[in-house]
Structures are given as structure tokens and as C-alpha cells.
Design a protein around this motif. Structure first.
Motif, PDB file in Angstrom:
ATOM      1  N   PRO A   1      -5.307 -12.687  -3.942  1.00  0.00           N
ATOM      2  CA  PRO A   1      -6.712 -12.574  -4.347  1.00  0.00           C
ATOM      3  C   PRO A   1      -7.665 -13.394  -3.480  1.00  0.00           C
ATOM      4  O   PRO A   1      -8.735 -12.902  -3.087  1.00  0.00           O
ATOM      5  CB  PRO A   1      -6.695 -13.077  -5.796  1.00  0.00           C
ATOM      6  CG  PRO A   1      -5.315 -12.760  -6.269  1.00  0.00           C
ATOM      7  CD  PRO A   1      -4.440 -13.023  -5.080  1.00  0.00           C
ATOM      8  N   GLU A   2      -7.276 -14.630  -3.157  1.00  0.00           N
ATOM      9  CA  GLU A   2      -8.172 -15.442  -2.334  1.00  0.00           C
ATOM     10  C   GLU A   2      -8.287 -14.865  -0.929  1.00  0.00           C
ATOM     11  O   GLU A   2      -9.355 -14.938  -0.294  1.00  0.00           O
ATOM     12  CB  GLU A   2      -7.692 -16.891  -2.285  1.00  0.00           C
ATOM     13  CG  GLU A   2      -6.316 -17.093  -1.714  1.00  0.00           C
ATOM     14  CD  GLU A   2      -5.722 -18.441  -2.081  1.00  0.00           C
ATOM     15  OE1 GLU A   2      -5.247 -19.120  -1.150  1.00  0.00           O
ATOM     16  OE2 GLU A   2      -5.732 -18.815  -3.264  1.00  0.00           O
TER      17      GLU A   2
ATOM     18  N   VAL B   1      -8.161 -11.664  -0.211  1.00  0.00           N
ATOM     19  CA  VAL B   1      -9.044 -10.508  -0.337  1.00  0.00           C
ATOM     20  C   VAL B   1     -10.498 -10.930  -0.182  1.00  0.00           C
ATOM     21  O   VAL B   1     -11.264 -10.318   0.582  1.00  0.00           O
ATOM     22  CB  VAL B   1      -8.832  -9.802  -1.693  1.00  0.00           C
ATOM     23  CG1 VAL B   1      -9.952  -8.788  -1.964  1.00  0.00           C
ATOM     24  CG2 VAL B   1      -7.478  -9.119  -1.732  1.00  0.00           C
ATOM     25  N   PHE B   2     -10.878 -11.989  -0.863  1.00  0.00           N
ATOM     26  CA  PHE B   2     -12.279 -12.408  -0.784  1.00  0.00           C
ATOM     27  C   PHE B   2     -12.610 -13.061   0.546  1.00  0.00           C
ATOM     28  O   PHE B   2     -13.721 -12.906   1.066  1.00  0.00           O
ATOM     29  CB  PHE B   2     -12.631 -13.307  -1.972  1.00  0.00           C
ATOM     30  CG  PHE B   2     -12.938 -12.490  -3.188  1.00  0.00           C
ATOM     31  CD1 PHE B   2     -14.235 -12.094  -3.465  1.00  0.00           C
ATOM     32  CD2 PHE B   2     -11.922 -12.049  -4.012  1.00  0.00           C
ATOM     33  CE1 PHE B   2     -14.522 -11.292  -4.549  1.00  0.00           C
ATOM     34  CE2 PHE B   2     -12.189 -11.240  -5.096  1.00  0.00           C
ATOM     35  CZ  PHE B   2     -13.497 -10.861  -5.375  1.00  0.00           C
TER      36      PHE B   2
ATOM     37  N   ILE C   1     -11.642  -1.547  -7.594  1.00  0.00           N
ATOM     38  CA  ILE C   1     -10.251  -1.968  -7.466  1.00  0.00           C
ATOM     39  C   ILE C   1      -9.350  -0.766  -7.728  1.00  0.00           C
ATOM     40  O   ILE C   1      -9.388  -0.180  -8.813  1.00  0.00           O
ATOM     41  CB  ILE C   1      -9.913  -3.106  -8.452  1.00  0.00           C
ATOM     42  CG1 ILE C   1     -10.824  -4.314  -8.202  1.00  0.00           C
ATOM     43  CG2 ILE C   1      -8.449  -3.503  -8.326  1.00  0.00           C
ATOM     44  CD1 ILE C   1     -10.570  -5.475  -9.148  1.00  0.00           C
TER      45      ILE C   1
ATOM     46  N   LEU D   1      -1.829  -7.868  -9.194  1.00  0.00           N
ATOM     47  CA  LEU D   1      -2.713  -8.418  -8.164  1.00  0.00           C
ATOM     48  C   LEU D   1      -4.162  -8.019  -8.390  1.00  0.00           C
ATOM     49  O   LEU D   1      -5.077  -8.807  -8.132  1.00  0.00           O
ATOM     50  CB  LEU D   1      -2.250  -7.943  -6.781  1.00  0.00           C
ATOM     51  CG  LEU D   1      -0.867  -8.443  -6.353  1.00  0.00           C
ATOM     52  CD1 LEU D   1      -0.478  -7.843  -5.020  1.00  0.00           C
ATOM     53  CD2 LEU D   1      -0.843  -9.962  -6.268  1.00  0.00           C
ATOM     54  N   GLY D   2      -4.375  -6.809  -8.862  1.00  0.00           N
ATOM     55  CA  GLY D   2      -5.744  -6.360  -9.077  1.00  0.00           C
ATOM     56  C   GLY D   2      -6.484  -7.143 -10.141  1.00  0.00           C
ATOM     57  O   GLY D   2      -7.693  -7.385 -10.038  1.00  0.00           O
TER      58      GLY D   2
ATOM     59  N   VAL E   1      -7.895 -10.431  -8.857  1.00  0.00           N
ATOM     60  CA  VAL E   1      -8.990 -10.089  -7.951  1.00  0.00           C
ATOM     61  C   VAL E   1     -10.254  -9.811  -8.767  1.00  0.00           C
ATOM     62  O   VAL E   1     -11.357 -10.229  -8.410  1.00  0.00           O
ATOM     63  CB  VAL E   1      -8.618  -8.874  -7.075  1.00  0.00           C
ATOM     64  CG1 VAL E   1      -9.848  -8.320  -6.361  1.00  0.00           C
ATOM     65  CG2 VAL E   1      -7.552  -9.273  -6.056  1.00  0.00           C
TER      66      VAL E   1
ATOM     67  N   ALA F   1     -13.883 -11.720  -8.608  1.00  0.00           N
ATOM     68  CA  ALA F   1     -15.115 -10.960  -8.398  1.00  0.00           C
ATOM     69  C   ALA F   1     -16.163 -11.313  -9.441  1.00  0.00           C
ATOM     70  O   ALA F   1     -17.354 -11.444  -9.130  1.00  0.00           O
ATOM     71  CB  ALA F   1     -14.817  -9.463  -8.435  1.00  0.00           C
TER      72      ALA F   1
ATOM     73  N   THR G   1     -11.017  -2.381  -2.816  1.00  0.00           N
ATOM     74  CA  THR G   1      -9.796  -3.097  -2.470  1.00  0.00           C
ATOM     75  C   THR G   1      -8.599  -2.438  -3.138  1.00  0.00           C
ATOM     76  O   THR G   1      -8.682  -1.991  -4.289  1.00  0.00           O
ATOM     77  CB  THR G   1      -9.910  -4.589  -2.858  1.00  0.00           C
ATOM     78  OG1 THR G   1      -8.702  -5.272  -2.500  1.00  0.00           O
ATOM     79  CG2 THR G   1     -10.185  -4.780  -4.333  1.00  0.00           C
TER      80      THR G   1
ATOM     81  N   HIS H   1      -4.715  -2.294  -4.562  1.00  0.00           N
ATOM     82  CA  HIS H   1      -3.659  -3.127  -5.141  1.00  0.00           C
ATOM     83  C   HIS H   1      -2.654  -2.267  -5.903  1.00  0.00           C
ATOM     84  O   HIS H   1      -2.465  -2.409  -7.105  1.00  0.00           O
ATOM     85  CB  HIS H   1      -4.273  -4.206  -6.043  1.00  0.00           C
ATOM     86  CG  HIS H   1      -5.182  -5.114  -5.286  1.00  0.00           C
ATOM     87  ND1 HIS H   1      -4.723  -6.046  -4.393  1.00  0.00           N
ATOM     88  CD2 HIS H   1      -6.534  -5.175  -5.242  1.00  0.00           C
ATOM     89  CE1 HIS H   1      -5.744  -6.673  -3.847  1.00  0.00           C
ATOM     90  NE2 HIS H   1      -6.854  -6.153  -4.335  1.00  0.00           N
TER      91      HIS H   1
ATOM     92  N   THR I   1      -4.696  -5.001   1.348  1.00  0.00           N
ATOM     93  CA  THR I   1      -3.688  -6.061   1.449  1.00  0.00           C
ATOM     94  C   THR I   1      -2.408  -5.624   0.738  1.00  0.00           C
ATOM     95  O   THR I   1      -1.541  -6.451   0.477  1.00  0.00           O
ATOM     96  CB  THR I   1      -4.204  -7.361   0.808  1.00  0.00           C
ATOM     97  OG1 THR I   1      -4.538  -7.110  -0.568  1.00  0.00           O
ATOM     98  CG2 THR I   1      -5.426  -7.895   1.532  1.00  0.00           C
TER      99      THR I   1
END
Length: 323
Positions: free
Chosen positions: A114-115, A117-118, A155, A161-162, A165, A169, A209, A211, A239
Motif C-alpha cells: 500500500p505505501e 502504491v501511494f 481499486i 491488499l486493496g 490501500v 486513500a 490501482t 490488486h 503492483t
């Protein structure tokens, strides 16, 4: 038991790109029984088979090297295969079992995806790479991009994982929407997310994104029609697994300006070939599959790999994976 010419047994650590496996855990108990061979680049074909010919134990990093039936049949001395993580779709577990090869997994530490992704979203949209290059060459600011607050994040897959995230967000004051085949309105709402239709997921967000796991159903899920639905000022982040996105369609979308950009940490072929067209694609940010690559995770991976080998030596293997 397999042994080297010296009479000692051989353990091989594969795909240790950063050459940190031996410094990430205490291998002294393993060294007492094995000669350790660390491979710091990626091997394939005969070169891989020859390198593993004496190996009784192999420690593999995730899915970097596939252990299909053909490779397993080429390694008669192999008795223990340790994969980092507790799931590895690139290992033929049925063939391993048939050949008397025990396959074990490891735990992990934290969730670095997650980190990442951002970090990728911000770096891509705000032009970090271009601005860094400009400053280093004597220039100053010349790009402009959107902030995150008030934007919509889509998402694709609100799972393990989603979901985190989505939480990140929301901390950035983003609106979050999601879609997957199994996602319900109620489950999305539990996480403060709005479930939308498949078409809306591609057409509405500023950032999209991915996931999802790679399956027959998700392979090529993001293709030309889906990319064409995206807004021209929208960004795609992947990712998850490269083949979920149609690589040729994405290249065309980037070159034609159909989307604002793409941030990728995964590819159809890894490591990405030196002459791959993505390496020169515009509007892109490329990372070398580092979503799980953290010091914390590596300590957990290799610490548990050592424990797996010690348990195997004691005749009581742990964290055994079965087909």
C-alpha cells in the motif's frame, strides 16, 4: 543425501538480487551442515540446472524462478525447496511431492505494497523523476500534476491488499470506489468504499490501482477496451501481476496519450528484458518488483528459511506446502 566433492551438502539461495540473504538472518546453524551458494542474478535453462546440480536444498525468492515439472525432474538431488511466503504459483507442488521434494514456505513482516502504491502515484503524477533529473542538471521546476485530496481512486480488487490501500486513500481525503466480480455493496461499505460497476471503475477515477491475483479470469483483464474507457488525465498503477494488463495495449495507450501515465512494479517477463519497449515508454514510472522488498520482510523471509532448513534437518519439516 546430496553432497559436494568435499563431502559437505549444498544449499543454494536463488535470485538474491541485492546480495542480502546472508546478512538478513543468522545462517550459522545451516553453515554447520551446508556449503551455501548465493546466486545474485537470474538464471534460466541449462545455466540454472547446472548451478543447482549439487543442491540438496534451494531457497527461492517468491516467484522469481519457476520450478515447473521439467526443472524439478532435472534436479534429482533436490530434497527441500523453500519459497519465501506461503504461496507460490510458480512451483509445481504435485510434481515436487511425486519426486520426494518437500516444499516449505515462510512468514512475512508487514505489508509494503500500500505505501508503495501511494509513493508511485505521487511520484508519477507530480513528476518526481523528471524534476530530480532537472535539478541535478542545473534546471528548476517544469512539470505540474494533481494532488490527491478530492480525487477519486479506483481499486480493482478490494481484498487483502486493496483494503489497506483504501484506508490510505481515505487518509489522503480521496473518494474511493472499487469493483471485482465478487465484491458486494455491503462489503465495500464496511471499508468506507463505494462499490461500482465494472465500466464505472475504469471511466470514473483519477487513479486506478490493481490488486487482484493472476488467474485465468484476470489475465488480460485490463485490455484495450478498458484502457479506452479511462480518462485521458487518469493514471494506472499495477503492483499486482504484469499479465493482468495487456502489455501491448498499455504501450499503445501511453504512446497515444490515451491515459496520463502508468506506474508499474510488475511485468509479463521478469526481470524486464534490457530491450523491452516499456523501458522507453513515455508517461511511465517503472520499478523492479519491489512491493515486498523491505528490510523487515527480508529478515522474516530468510529467518524463517533458516528455521525451515533446521526443521528439515531434524526430520520435522514445518510450514509445508501441499498441492
Amino acid at each position: 543425501m546430496a553432497s559436494t566433492v568435499s563431502g559437505r551438502r549444498t544449499l543454494t539461495v536463488l535470485d538474491d538480487y541485492q546480495n542480502v540473504a546472508l546478512s538478513s538472518a543468522d545462517w550459522s546453524s545451516v553453515r554447520a551442515e551446508f556449503d551455501i551458494d548465493v546466486v545474485t542474478d537470474h538464471l534460466d535453462g541449462d545455466e540454472l540446472v547446472n548451478r543447482l546440480a549439487k543442491s540438496e536444498v534451494v531457497v527461492a525468492m517468491r516467484e522469481r524462478t519457476a520450478f515447473g515439472a521439467e526443472l524439478l525432474r532435472s534436479l534429482p538431488r533436490l530434497r527441500l525447496l523453500v519459497t519465501t511466503g506461503m504461496r507460490n504459483a510458480s512451483i509445481d507442488l504435485a510434481e515436487a511431492t511425486a519426486r520426494g521434494v518437500t516444499v516449505c514456505g515462510t512468514g512475512s513482516a508487514g505489508n509494503g505494497v500500500p505505501e508503495l502504491v501511494f509513493g508511485m502515484m505521487i511520484a508519477l503524477a507530480r513528476g518526481f523523476v523528471a524534476e530530480d533529473a532537472s535539478v541535478r542538471s542545473g534546471g528548476w521546476q517544469h512539470t505540474i500534476g494533481p494532488g490527491l485530496a478530492g480525487r477519486t481512486l479506483g481499486i480493482l480488487g478490494l481484498g487483502r491488499l486493496g483494503t489497506p490501500v483504501a484506508r490510505l486513500a481515505q487518509a489522503f481525503d480521496m473518494r474511493v470506489i472499487a469493483w471485482s466480480r465478487s465484491l458486494t455493496v455491503e462489503r465495500a461499505a464496511e471499508h468506507g468504499v463505494t462499490a461500482v460497476s465494472r465500466d464505472a471503475l475504469f471511466s470514473e477515477p483519477d487513479f486506478l490501482t490493481i490488486h487482484l491475483p493472476l488467474t485465468q479470469q484476470t489475465r488480460g483483464l485490463v485490455g484495450r477496451p478498458e484502457l479506452a474507457m479511462m480518462r485521458r488525465d487518469a493514471y494506472l498503477v499495477n503492483t499486482s501481476r504484469g499479465p493482468i494488463v495487456d502489455e501491448g495495449a498499455l504501450l499503445d495507450a501511453l504512446h497515444d496519450g490515451l491515459i496520463a501515465g502508468a506506474a508499474l512494479d510488475v511485468y509479463d517477463s521478469e526481470p524486464l528484458p534490457a530491450d523491452h519497449p516499456l523501458r522507453s515508454a513515455p508517461r511511465s514510472l517503472l520499478l523492479p518488483h519491489i512491493g515486498y522488498v523491505t528490510t523487515d520482510n527480508y529478515r522474516a523471509f530468510y529467518g524463517d528459511a533458516v528455521a525451515d532448513v533446521v526443521a528439515y534437518l531434524a526430520g520435522e519439516p514445518v510450514r509445508v506446502l501441499t498441492a
